[in-house]
Write an enzyme that holds these catalytic residues in place. Structure first.
Site, short mmCIF file in Angstrom:
data_model
loop_
_atom_site.label_atom_id
_atom_site.label_comp_id
_atom_site.label_asym_id
_atom_site.label_seq_id
_atom_site.Cartn_x
_atom_site.Cartn_y
_atom_site.Cartn_z
N THR A 116 0.86 -1.16 0.01
CA THR A 116 -0.10 -0.02 -0.02
C THR A 116 0.87 1.23 0.27
OG1 THR A 116 -1.65 1.08 1.34
CG2 THR A 116 -0.20 -0.37 2.52
N ASP A 117 0.16 2.41 -0.50
CA ASP A 117 1.02 3.70 -0.32
C ASP A 117 1.11 4.25 0.98
OD1 ASP A 117 -1.61 4.30 -0.13
OD2 ASP A 117 -1.71 5.78 -1.74
N GLU A 118 0.29 3.64 1.94
CA GLU A 118 0.39 4.03 3.15
C GLU A 118 1.73 3.91 3.84
OE1 GLU A 118 -2.90 3.90 5.99
OE2 GLU A 118 -4.32 3.84 4.41
N TYR A 141 -1.43 -0.17 11.19
CA TYR A 141 -1.68 -0.87 9.87
C TYR A 141 -0.52 -0.74 8.76
CZ TYR A 141 -3.15 -1.49 5.10
OH TYR A 141 -3.16 -1.65 3.67
N LYS A 145 2.18 -3.50 7.40
CA LYS A 145 2.36 -3.52 5.95
C LYS A 145 3.81 -3.41 5.44
CE LYS A 145 -0.02 -4.67 3.25
NZ LYS A 145 -0.73 -5.87 2.68
P1 NAD Z 1 -10.12 -6.90 2.68
O1 NAD Z 1 -10.01 -6.48 4.21
O2 NAD Z 1 -11.49 -6.59 2.03
O3 NAD Z 1 -9.62 -8.31 2.43
C1 NAD Z 1 -8.88 -8.90 3.34
C2 NAD Z 1 -8.76 -10.68 2.99
O4 NAD Z 1 -7.87 -11.18 3.88
C3 NAD Z 1 -10.25 -10.96 3.63
O5 NAD Z 1 -10.83 -12.14 2.84
C4 NAD Z 1 -9.75 -11.55 4.81
O6 NAD Z 1 -10.66 -12.88 5.30
C5 NAD Z 1 -8.78 -12.11 4.40
N1 NAD Z 1 -7.63 -12.49 5.64
C6 NAD Z 1 -7.33 -11.70 6.74
N2 NAD Z 1 -6.43 -12.26 7.64
C7 NAD Z 1 -5.90 -13.51 7.16
C8 NAD Z 1 -5.23 -14.52 7.63
N3 NAD Z 1 -4.53 -14.41 8.70
N4 NAD Z 1 -5.02 -15.54 6.75
C9 NAD Z 1 -5.74 -15.75 5.44
N5 NAD Z 1 -6.68 -14.62 4.99
C10 NAD Z 1 -6.73 -13.63 5.62
O7 NAD Z 1 -9.09 -6.01 2.04
P2 NAD Z 1 -8.60 -5.42 0.82
O8 NAD Z 1 -9.05 -4.04 0.58
O9 NAD Z 1 -9.22 -6.10 -0.37
O10 NAD Z 1 -6.91 -5.32 0.65
C11 NAD Z 1 -6.39 -6.74 0.15
C12 NAD Z 1 -4.91 -6.19 0.19
O11 NAD Z 1 -4.74 -5.01 -0.68
C13 NAD Z 1 -4.04 -6.13 1.49
O12 NAD Z 1 -3.04 -6.71 1.60
C14 NAD Z 1 -4.20 -4.56 1.65
O13 NAD Z 1 -3.15 -4.03 2.51
C15 NAD Z 1 -3.66 -4.08 0.13
N6 NAD Z 1 -4.30 -2.77 -0.32
C16 NAD Z 1 -5.60 -2.33 -0.15
C17 NAD Z 1 -5.75 -1.19 -0.54
C18 NAD Z 1 -7.44 -0.66 -0.40
O14 NAD Z 1 -7.57 0.64 -0.75
N7 NAD Z 1 -8.56 -1.52 -0.09
C19 NAD Z 1 -5.02 -0.45 -1.42
C20 NAD Z 1 -3.79 -0.76 -1.25
C21 NAD Z 1 -3.40 -1.98 -0.80
O1 DAU Z 2 -4.03 4.21 0.56
C1 DAU Z 2 -4.33 2.91 0.54
C2 DAU Z 2 -5.14 2.32 2.06
O2 DAU Z 2 -6.42 2.81 1.85
C3 DAU Z 2 -5.38 1.05 1.97
O3 DAU Z 2 -3.82 0.36 2.31
C4 DAU Z 2 -6.13 0.36 3.19
O4 DAU Z 2 -6.24 -0.85 3.30
C5 DAU Z 2 -7.49 1.07 2.81
O5 DAU Z 2 -8.22 0.98 4.13
C6 DAU Z 2 -7.01 2.68 2.85
O6 DAU Z 2 -6.76 3.49 3.76
P1 DAU Z 2 -7.30 4.81 4.16
O7 DAU Z 2 -7.31 5.03 5.66
O8 DAU Z 2 -6.90 5.68 3.36
O9 DAU Z 2 -8.83 4.71 3.78
P2 DAU Z 2 -10.25 4.79 4.52
O10 DAU Z 2 -11.26 4.46 3.79
O11 DAU Z 2 -10.33 4.24 6.04
O12 DAU Z 2 -10.31 6.34 4.66
C7 DAU Z 2 -9.94 7.35 3.47
C8 DAU Z 2 -10.12 8.88 3.95
O13 DAU Z 2 -11.46 8.96 4.48
C9 DAU Z 2 -9.17 8.96 5.27
O14 DAU Z 2 -8.41 10.17 5.06
C10 DAU Z 2 -10.07 8.88 6.47
C11 DAU Z 2 -11.14 9.45 6.05
N1 DAU Z 2 -12.63 8.86 6.56
C12 DAU Z 2 -12.75 7.49 6.62
C13 DAU Z 2 -13.81 7.07 7.11
C14 DAU Z 2 -14.01 5.66 7.16
C15 DAU Z 2 -13.50 9.73 6.92
O15 DAU Z 2 -13.29 11.04 6.81
N2 DAU Z 2 -14.54 9.33 7.46
C16 DAU Z 2 -14.82 8.00 7.53
O16 DAU Z 2 -15.99 7.42 8.21
#
Ligand code: NAD
Ligand code: DAU
Length: 333
Positions: A116-118, A141, A145
């Site tokens: 992730t970019d985080e 988190y 990562k």
């Molecule tokens: P998500 O929370 O929707 O899915 C995570 C999945 O992992 C779930 O199905 C969960 O059951 C499974 N899981 C959790 N712990 C586990 C374990 N110990 N063993 C096996 N399975 C397990 O998440 P997502 O948003 O689909 O993110 C997927 C990946 O992409 C993550 O690694 C996250 O860090 C990365 N990512 C997400 C975003 C985003 O914006 N959602 C952006 C950049 C990177």
């Molecule tokens: O940038 C990639 C990441 O994006 C992934 O690695 C993470 O898994 C994913 O959860 C996401 O992280 P963020 O913290 O950026 O996403 P989130 O959707 O939780 O929040 C997006 C922005 O909105 C952040 O600045 C917090 C704000 N926010 C979030 C929620 C849930 C609000 O203002 N109100 C809210 O209720």
């Protein structure tokens, strides 16, 4: 190719698994089915499924038998949950990654770590993170990562593992658990519920459609160089308060639903990715937010049967209460 997709019942992993099946690959999903894992996400996918934990070496060995590659999506993923309690994040995102790396090292499987970019932390206006920038994670988190990423790079250097890392930006689309900003606000807006904006809402996120994210990971799986990190960013930077306004427009909700609530501790102000490296492999996003956001809203509007049971569940209610009750009581509109 036979691909082990860990976390393949989650949001991005399920899109990726379906995409690989569509491309003719054999796919084995290994997923613990935590609160965000959902078998329904794989309903139409012709893949094998194993319920199990990436931190369990036996489960990984069983599911990975015969696989040529692993793409690791499995993680605890929500920043706000990591602030409440971080231990599962360390167990899965750090230790689980270690277990998978050990399996890949003994089987010679290709490894793609979905990160992730985080991990870069937030960046000043005008700056975009490059792959070799230092890691400065802000939340538990992001730190977990980053711990996964660093192990991957060490295994490449020490053991010659054939591994790459992708670092994606904020991803949106169908099947996203309704705790993240977009699916939470879209579903709340459709139900006439409050839209909690942390602080003044001036924080910026870079939005990436889930299919574009999966296309980037797929390309890195096929063509990424071992030991290389690839940023995957949508190039659509929007302040939170502005994306919330766009959700209100697309859902037709009342603007008075917006509540400015207590900020997230350690809240990153801005993410931005330099994507020149993956562009060099031929990747570019195919979806704009202008088209992608209304189509995501439409998906949540027409797939209530997917998210209503989640929002009605005990886990979700407990989490929502913990996260938002006090915040909403002390909110300003
Ligand atoms: P998500 O929370 O929707 O899915 C995570 C999945 O992992 C779930 O199905 C969960 O059951 C499974 N899981 C959790 N712990 C586990 C374990 N110990 N063993 C096996 N399975 C397990 O998440 P997502 O948003 O689909 O993110 C997927 C990946 O992409 C993550 O690694 C996250 O860090 C990365 N990512 C997400 C975003 C985003 O914006 N959602 C952006 C950049 C990177
Ligand atoms: O940038 C990639 C990441 O994006 C992934 O690695 C993470 O898994 C994913 O959860 C996401 O992280 P963020 O913290 O950026 O996403 P989130 O959707 O939780 O929040 C997006 C922005 O909105 C952040 O600045 C917090 C704000 N926010 C979030 C929620 C849930 C609000 O203002 N109100 C809210 O209720």
């Amino acid at each position: 190719m036979r691909i082990l997709v860990t976390g393949g019942a989650g949001f991005i992993g399920s899109h990726f698994a379906r995409r690989q099946v569509g491309a003719g690959h054999e796919v084995v999903v290994l997923d613990k089915l935590t609160y965000s894992g959902n078998r329904a996400n794989l309903a139409a996918a012709d893949c094998e499924f194993a319920r199990g934990d990436i931190a369990d070496a036996d489960a990984v060995e069983r599911a990975g038998a015969g696989c040529d590659a692993v793409v690791n999506f499995a993680a605890e993923t929500h920043v706000d949950r990591s602030i409440l309690e971080a231990s599962d994040f360390i167990r899965t995102d750090v230790f689980g990654t270690h277990v998978l790396l050990e399996w890949a090292r003994t089987t010679d499987a290709r490894f793609v770590q979905v990160s992730t970019d985080e991990v870069y932390g937030d960046v000043a206006p005008g700056v975009s993170s490059r792959e070799d920038d230092p890691l400065r994670p802000s939340s538990p988190y992001a730190a977990a990562k980053a711990g996964g990423d660093l192990q991957v790079l060490a295994y490449v250097r020490t053991y010659g593992l054939d591994a790459c890392i992708t670092r994606g930006s904020n991803t949106y689309g169908p099947n996203q658990y309704p705790e993240k900003l977009l699916p939470l606000h879209i579903t709340n807006a459709l139900d006439g519920q409050p839209l909690p904006v942390y602080g003044d809402g001036s924080q910026t996120r870079d939005w990436l459609h889930v299919e574009d994210h999966c296309a980037g990971i797929e390309l890195v799986l096929k063509e990424g160089a071992a030991g290389e990190v690839y940023n995957v960013g949508g190039g659509e930077e929007v302040e939170n308060r502005h994306i919330v306004q766009r959700i209100i427009e697309h859902t037709g909700a009342d603007a008075s639903l917006v509540r400015h609530v207590a900020d997230r501790p350690g809240h990153d102000t801005r993410y931005s990715l330099d994507t020149e490296r993956i562009a060099g492999l031929g990747w570019a996003p195919a979806h704009s937010l202008e088209d992608g956001l209304p189509s995501a809203v439409e998906w949540y509007r027409t797939n209530r049967e997917w998210w209503e049971p989640i929002k009605a569940s005990g886990d979700y209610s407990r989490y929502y209460e913990l996260q938002y009750r006090t915040r909403l009581q002390t909110a300003t509109s």
